[in-house]
Design a protein around this motif. Structure first.
Motif, PDB file in Angstrom:
ATOM      1  N   ASN A   9       0.858  -1.177   0.000  1.00 55.41           N
ATOM      2  CA  ASN A   9       0.000   0.000   0.000  1.00 55.41           C
ATOM      3  C   ASN A   9       0.898   1.232   0.000  1.00 55.41           C
ATOM      4  N   THR A  10       0.494   2.256  -0.762  1.00 56.24           N
ATOM      5  CA  THR A  10       1.318   3.460  -0.846  1.00 56.24           C
ATOM      6  C   THR A  10       0.480   4.718  -0.677  1.00 56.24           C
ATOM      7  N   SER A  11       1.198   5.809  -0.430  1.00 51.72           N
ATOM      8  CA  SER A  11       0.616   7.144  -0.519  1.00 51.72           C
ATOM      9  C   SER A  11       0.666   7.571  -1.994  1.00 51.72           C
ATOM     10  N   ILE A  12       0.002   8.653  -2.343  1.00 48.89           N
ATOM     11  CA  ILE A  12       0.040   9.151  -3.728  1.00 48.89           C
ATOM     12  C   ILE A  12       1.471   9.435  -4.158  1.00 48.89           C
ATOM     13  N   ASP A  13       2.300   9.908  -3.227  1.00 48.87           N
ATOM     14  CA  ASP A  13       3.683  10.227  -3.590  1.00 48.87           C
ATOM     15  C   ASP A  13       4.626   9.027  -3.490  1.00 48.87           C
ATOM     16  N   GLY A  14       4.070   7.811  -3.395  1.00 47.08           N
ATOM     17  CA  GLY A  14       4.850   6.593  -3.576  1.00 47.08           C
ATOM     18  C   GLY A  14       5.544   6.009  -2.367  1.00 47.08           C
TER      19      GLY A  14
END
Length: 184
Positions: A9-14
């Motif tokens: 799982n990631t944030s939008i900024d990777g």
């Protein structure tokens, strides 16, 4: 022959974790959790780096599967406990039943053997482990949560060009996006 997927799982900024290592930004809604449960049903074994193993093992084998937890969490906890887990670590000395320790120096040979022997899906988790096994990865699964955290542990800190093709995508009401990539 098995298939190795790298799923984080990631944030939008990777990032898979913030600068303190926390993953609290990935707060799943029920739709996401049900999709994760559906994916885990297809997993034959988990291959975890030590940090991800430690983040997953205690909560899903002790706390989150208890009576009173939401049904979707209890279901995930049951699926998690039923799935063989391999933790790649040079520091762990003991693990509970259902978990096998693999020393890092043996990572490639053990993962290669598992891929050859297991007819199913091996879910790889942990960016450092993924870098060491990148040539064995068949698919890259990314659940991206609608948050920017500004730094932390990246999804895959690999220093080479990997050409991928989008094979599947899905969006959830919460704004979370699932993408499945295969090698081009």
């Amino acid at each position: 022959m098995g298939k190795v997927i790298y799923w984080m799982n990631t944030s939008i900024d990777g990032y898979i974790g913030d600068s303190d290592g926390g993953m609290d930004f990935a707060d799943p809604d029920d739709d996401f959790h049900q999709a994760a449960n559906d994916h885990v049903r297809r997993i034959t074994a988990f291959l975890f780096g030590r940090r991800l193993y430690e983040a997953m093992e205690e909560p899903w084998t002790q706390e989150l599967g208890k009576e009173g937890a939401p049904a979707v969490e209890r279901e995930f906890a049951q699926l998690y406990k039923e799935t063989p887990r391999y933790v790649f670590s040079d520091t762990l000395q003991t693990v509970p039943e259902g978990v096998t320790i693999v020393r890092r120096k043996d990572a490639v040979s053990v993962a290669t053997r598992l891929k050859q022997e297991i007819d199913g899906t091996l879910q790889l988790g942990g960016p450092e482990l993924a870098v060491s096994l990148v040539d064995l990865i068949d698919e890259f699964w990314v659940y991206t949560f609608p948050v920017i955290i500004g730094g932390g542990r990246p999804y895959l800190p690999v220093a080479k060009d990997l050409r991928l093709r989008l094979a599947e995508h899905r969006s959830f009401a919460s704004g979370t996006m699932f993408r499945r990539y295969v090698r081009s």
